[in-house]
Design an enzyme around this catalytic site. Structure first.
Site, PDB file in Angstrom:
ATOM      1  N   ASP A 404       0.856  -1.195   0.000  1.00  0.00           N
ATOM      2  CA  ASP A 404       0.000   0.000   0.000  1.00  0.00           C
ATOM      3  C   ASP A 404       0.891   1.244   0.000  1.00  0.00           C
ATOM      4  O   ASP A 404       2.098   1.158   0.260  1.00  0.00           O
ATOM      5  CB  ASP A 404      -0.879  -0.040   1.268  1.00  0.00           C
ATOM      6  CG  ASP A 404      -1.957   1.034   1.289  1.00  0.00           C
ATOM      7  OD1 ASP A 404      -2.345   1.532   0.213  1.00  0.00           O
ATOM      8  OD2 ASP A 404      -2.416   1.376   2.407  1.00  0.00           O
ATOM      9  N   GLU A 407       2.978   4.993  -3.855  1.00  0.00           N
ATOM     10  CA  GLU A 407       3.062   5.985  -4.954  1.00  0.00           C
ATOM     11  C   GLU A 407       4.364   6.781  -4.935  1.00  0.00           C
ATOM     12  O   GLU A 407       4.799   7.181  -6.023  1.00  0.00           O
ATOM     13  CB  GLU A 407       1.860   6.936  -4.871  1.00  0.00           C
ATOM     14  CG  GLU A 407       0.520   6.263  -5.062  1.00  0.00           C
ATOM     15  CD  GLU A 407       0.095   5.406  -3.863  1.00  0.00           C
ATOM     16  OE1 GLU A 407       0.456   5.759  -2.738  1.00  0.00           O
ATOM     17  OE2 GLU A 407      -0.560   4.376  -4.084  1.00  0.00           O
ATOM     18  N   ASP A 489      -8.765   3.858  -2.645  1.00  0.00           N
ATOM     19  CA  ASP A 489      -9.857   4.334  -1.797  1.00  0.00           C
ATOM     20  C   ASP A 489     -11.059   4.828  -2.591  1.00  0.00           C
ATOM     21  O   ASP A 489     -11.270   6.036  -2.720  1.00  0.00           O
ATOM     22  CB  ASP A 489      -9.331   5.420  -0.864  1.00  0.00           C
ATOM     23  CG  ASP A 489      -8.177   4.893  -0.016  1.00  0.00           C
ATOM     24  OD1 ASP A 489      -8.085   3.658   0.138  1.00  0.00           O
ATOM     25  OD2 ASP A 489      -7.372   5.705   0.462  1.00  0.00           O
TER      26      ASP A 489
HETATM   27  O1  MIG Z   1      -3.616   6.069   4.755  1.00  0.00           O
HETATM   28  O2  MIG Z   1      -3.817   0.907   5.569  1.00  0.00           O
HETATM   29  O3  MIG Z   1      -5.925   2.360   0.156  1.00  0.00           O
HETATM   30  O4  MIG Z   1      -7.033   0.177   1.514  1.00  0.00           O
HETATM   31  O5  MIG Z   1      -7.095   0.319   4.311  1.00  0.00           O
HETATM   32  C1  MIG Z   1      -4.480   5.021   4.379  1.00  0.00           C
HETATM   33  C2  MIG Z   1      -4.948   1.707   5.683  1.00  0.00           C
HETATM   34  C3  MIG Z   1      -3.687   3.789   4.159  1.00  0.00           C
HETATM   35  C4  MIG Z   1      -4.926   3.121   2.186  1.00  0.00           C
HETATM   36  C5  MIG Z   1      -5.470   1.953   1.423  1.00  0.00           C
HETATM   37  C6  MIG Z   1      -6.553   1.292   2.212  1.00  0.00           C
HETATM   38  C7  MIG Z   1      -6.041   0.874   3.571  1.00  0.00           C
HETATM   39  C8  MIG Z   1      -5.486   2.101   4.312  1.00  0.00           C
HETATM   40  N1  MIG Z   1      -4.447   2.734   3.500  1.00  0.00           N
END
Ligand code: MIG
Length: 784
Positions: A404, A407, A489
């Site tokens: 996650d 980017e 998201d």
């Molecule tokens: O700042 O890990 O897109 O699926 O639940 C948010 C927490 C960070 C973004 C992801 C989301 C995940 C969430 N993450």
């Protein structure tokens, strides 16, 4: 890359040319254009304003030109310039300005550069190439995109971005999303389909936003103007070549095709055990549980919170016994802990593995652990080191890694600070191997991709006989080589349910076949009705996972009341019954790059009505879905392309092309089977390997001539044996001969599936006829 800086300019007159193997170099005043014939339908164009071409990056996902077998071509100087012919294409290069026209071998103009001029540069790297935009041409792909299917009329930036940081939205107006895939397809009824892949990882853009000027443009902010032109004429052919170039999804483990359940977060082991038991007690099929950030010790990656998860290995093995696999989230941000006590930081810092500022000091920014540092994944040694970190997690039995925030998404102040500005390493921050130094301007778009590559390689290394599964938020061209993707998201809105169709389809047309969005929507509470409609559709997503943001009501299938629970059970049961068909689609995808989800135009590329259908989708070649995406609706218009179709629920045979009105109460998703196909169904399962498949049901949907074909691919579901012949590929045929319907099966490969019976249903005008084969002997023929 040339280092002296350039002032604005464009190629002048052609001074000369020379040939080197598959490449022709055209020496224009001010710039050299190289044209490489990679195959009869794929040509690479590169422009070097300074005369020096860039070196291929070690981490590039494209196959080097040498990987393509030499393909014959000829070139001829003419009074107007130079003509190059391949078996299928005629390229005309102008004497001035490097203007390109591309025709097929029937003399049909497929694409040409703008009449106002082809290419010009504004400064070093900043280059724009303009091409004509015929009125009736439509555009698809561009990687991860919100909005409707046809991308004509907008501008698309490729710059990996977490839109949540800006507007808490990735609605139809969002431009850059998490992934940056600079590839698109153009489709016109008259000339068919071509694709353009821009081989450049800097910030780039495609401006399809000014159709009135009859031109679109390809823009780069740095690096080399380097693009591949790929002719079809079918979309499937473009995709096959594009995925040959950038890579294909390898065969995933079968369990990854099952239903995944996630939430931010299942905070402790009791909760996780509870979720698993709920699924089993209620008989709702599922087999993967995702652990979001709270399983970690204060968000330190590669650690566990031992209070909430005292014995991860035990938890995981108990879940395995219930048929569940565990996936854990990993973020790229490593807690900045110079005081010691956290080996990932101390090791990485001591080795100088983290991205630095231009002045050489460690770059820090804020993510979940607070102040954090970020590994430089463009370096070979850093990827290897990151790979090492996975040893323990994988040894504990974790079966998938979910990357996650790659980017990378970073803030200036700790999360939770109001009006927290977005942060990032400087675009001048140095990155890369010593012999291949680049800057963050070039590395950002591939940051996620290369992190995923490190993870993928770790999974292969620590579990060498298991197919890896991983999920990623960011990505770039070629991400399909390493990872499954999801759309980050999304919001719990009807509009986002509908948008998921076009989003997945455009991903598909960008080479990424294994994708999905959070079922039920990530942000927001939602209504039972919305969840019901979402899981009906989501049960068909290539990647099928329910997930939710923290601090909203629970969104598991049983939390919405008994009616929606039953709808969810039915939807997921159908997914599992379709597993033989789905798994076979994944096999084809791995072989040819054909996507799992296909917009209608993929199969009906001559039917212009399909060019803009954003709310219907083909799941492989045989199934068309027309989901309901509005509250209170139980009726909708469905477009039926030419051919025979069968309503899956009523078995009605439909032969009239055009729009029809279809009823669908809350418990039904409109679903149509394409005439000419044979679809293999399995038996009900709670998870994909719950029991041996002792019955295969072949649903035969004949076309207008009574014919149909289908394939069933099988293997052990998890190892690499299939690469050495350990698979079983059965081709089914149905044909009418002398008024009799004959159905046959031909098997190939060395894998022997468990003994089983075959049941055949032949659909048609009246009631479906059935036939039983008590034992599947591999090759057979029956008359029904
Ligand atoms: O700042 O890990 O897109 O699926 O639940 C948010 C927490 C960070 C973004 C992801 C989301 C995940 C969430 N993450």
């Amino acid at each position: 890359m040339s280092t002296q800086s350039l002032s604005a300019g464009k190629p002048g007159n052609l001074k000369g040319f020379w040939q080197q193997g598959q490449t022709l170099f055209l020496d224009y005043e001010g710039a050299v254009l190289s044209i490489t014939v990679l195959d009869k339908n794929m040509v690479r164009f590169r422009l070097a304003p300074g005369g020096t071409f860039a070196k291929r990056r070690s981490w590039s996902v494209t196959s080097p030109d040498e990987d393509f077998p030499a393909s014959p071509y000829t070139f001829t100087p003419t009074p107007n310039g130079i003509e190059i012919t391949t078996e299928t294409l005629l390229l005309k290069l102008s004497n001035a300005g490097a203007r390109i026209s591309i025709l097929n071998n029937q003399g049909l103009l497929i694409n040409e550069d703008s009449s106002e001029g082809a290419v010009f540069w504004e400064s070093e790297g900043k280059t724009i190439w303009r091409k004509t935009m015929p009125e009736d041409e439509h555009y698809y792909g561009f990687g991860e995109r919100s909005g409707l299917l046809d991308k004509r009329g907008r501008r698309y930036t490729c710059w990996t971005t977490d839109p949540w940081q800006y507007t808490s939205d990735h609605g139809p107006g969002a431009d850059s999303l998490y992934q940056a895939i600079p590839f698109f397809m153009a489709l016109r009824q008259e000339t068919g389909c071509y694709g353009i892949y821009l081989n450049n990882t800097h910030r780039t853009a495609f401006d399809m936003g000014n159709p009135r000027s009859n031109q679109y443009s390809i823009e780069i902010e740095g690096g080399e103007m380097d693009y591949y032109f790929i002719y079809g004429p079918e979309p499937a052919q473009v995709l096959e070549r594009y995925t040959f170039l950038t890579g294909r999804m390898p065969m995933p483990p079968r369990w990854a095709l099952g239903y995944h359940q996630s939430r931010w977060s299942y905070d402790n082991e009791q909760i996780v055990r509870g979720i698993a038991s709920q699924f089993r007690e209620r008989g709702i099929p599922a087999e993967v549980i995702h652990l979001d950030i709270d399983y970690m010790d204060e968000f330190r990656v590669f650690t566990w919170n031992k209070t909430n998860f005292p014995d991860p290995a035990k938890l995981i093995s108990d879940l395995n016994a219930q048929g569940f696999k565990v996936v854990t989230i990993i973020d790229p941000g490593v807690k900045h802990q110079p005081e010691g006590g956290y080996h990932v930081y101390s090791e990485g810092s001591a080795q100088g593995y983290f991205i630095t500022n231009p002045d050489g000091t460690e770059y820090t920014g804020c993510v979940w652990p607070g102040t954090s540092v970020f590994a430089d994944f463009t370096r070979t040694d850093v990827r290897k080191w990151w790979n090492d970190q996975h040893n323990e997690l994988l040894a504990e039995g974790v079966k998938g890694i979910w990357n996650d925030m790659n980017e990378p998404a970073i803030s200036q102040y700790p999360f939770g600070t109001p009006n927290n500005p977005v942060a990032s390493p400087s675009l001048d921050a140095p990155m890369g191997d010593p012999e291949e130094r680049i800057t963050f301007a070039e590395g950002k778009n591939v940051y996620g991709l290369l992190m995923d590559r490190a993870t993928h390689e770790a999974m292969l290394r620590f579990n060498p006989n298991e197919r890896p599964f991983m999920l990623t938020r960011s990505g770039a061209a070629g991400i399909q080589r390493y990872s499954t993707v999801w759309s980050g998201d999304n919001l719990t809105l009807w509009e986002h349910l509908e948008m998921s169709i076009a989003e997945i389809c455009n991903w598909s047309l960008s080479g990424v076949g294994f994708s999905g969005v959070d079922i039920g929507g990530f942000g927001g509470h939602g209504t039972p009705e919305l969840f019901a409609r979402w899981i009906q559709l989501g049960a068909f997503y290539p990647f099928s996972r329910g997930h939710s943001i923290e601090k909203v009501s629970q969104k598991e299938p049983w939390t919405w009341g008994s009616e929606v629970e039953e709808i969810s059970r039915r939807a997921l049961t159908l997914r599992y019954r379709l597993m033989p068909y789905l798994y076979s689609l994944f096999y084809t995808a791995a072989q040819t790059g054909a996507p799992i989800w296909q917009p209608l135009l993929y199969q009906f590329s001559k039917d212009t009505t399909t060019y803009q259908i954003s709310d219907q989708v083909m799941v492989g070649h045989a199934i068309m879905l027309a989901p309901i995406c509005r509250p209170g609706q139980t009726t909708r218009a469905v477009y039926m392309p030419e051919g025979v179709w069968y309503d899956f629920w009523s078995d009605e045979r439909l032969t009239k092309p055009g729009y029809r009105l279809v009823e669908a109460e809350l418990d039904t998703i409109p679903m149509f089977m394409r005439g000419g196909t044979i679809v293999p169904f399995g038996t009900e399962m709670q998870y994909s390997d719950e029991k041996p498949l002792d019955l295969i049901t072949l649903e035969v949907y004949p076309d207008a001539n009574g014919s149909a074909t289908g394939v069933l691919y099988e293997d052990d579901g998890h190892s690499f044996g299939y690469q050495h012949g350990e698979f079983c590929l059965t081709r089914f045929q149905c044909a009418v001969e002398n008024g009799k319907t004959k159905i046959s099966a031909q098997r190939q490969g060395q894998y022997a599936p468990a003994p089983r019976a075959i049941e055949i249903w032949v659909h048609g005008e009246g009631e479906a006829r059935s036939y039983q084969l008590p034992r599947d002997s591999g090759n057979w023929q029956v008359e029904v």
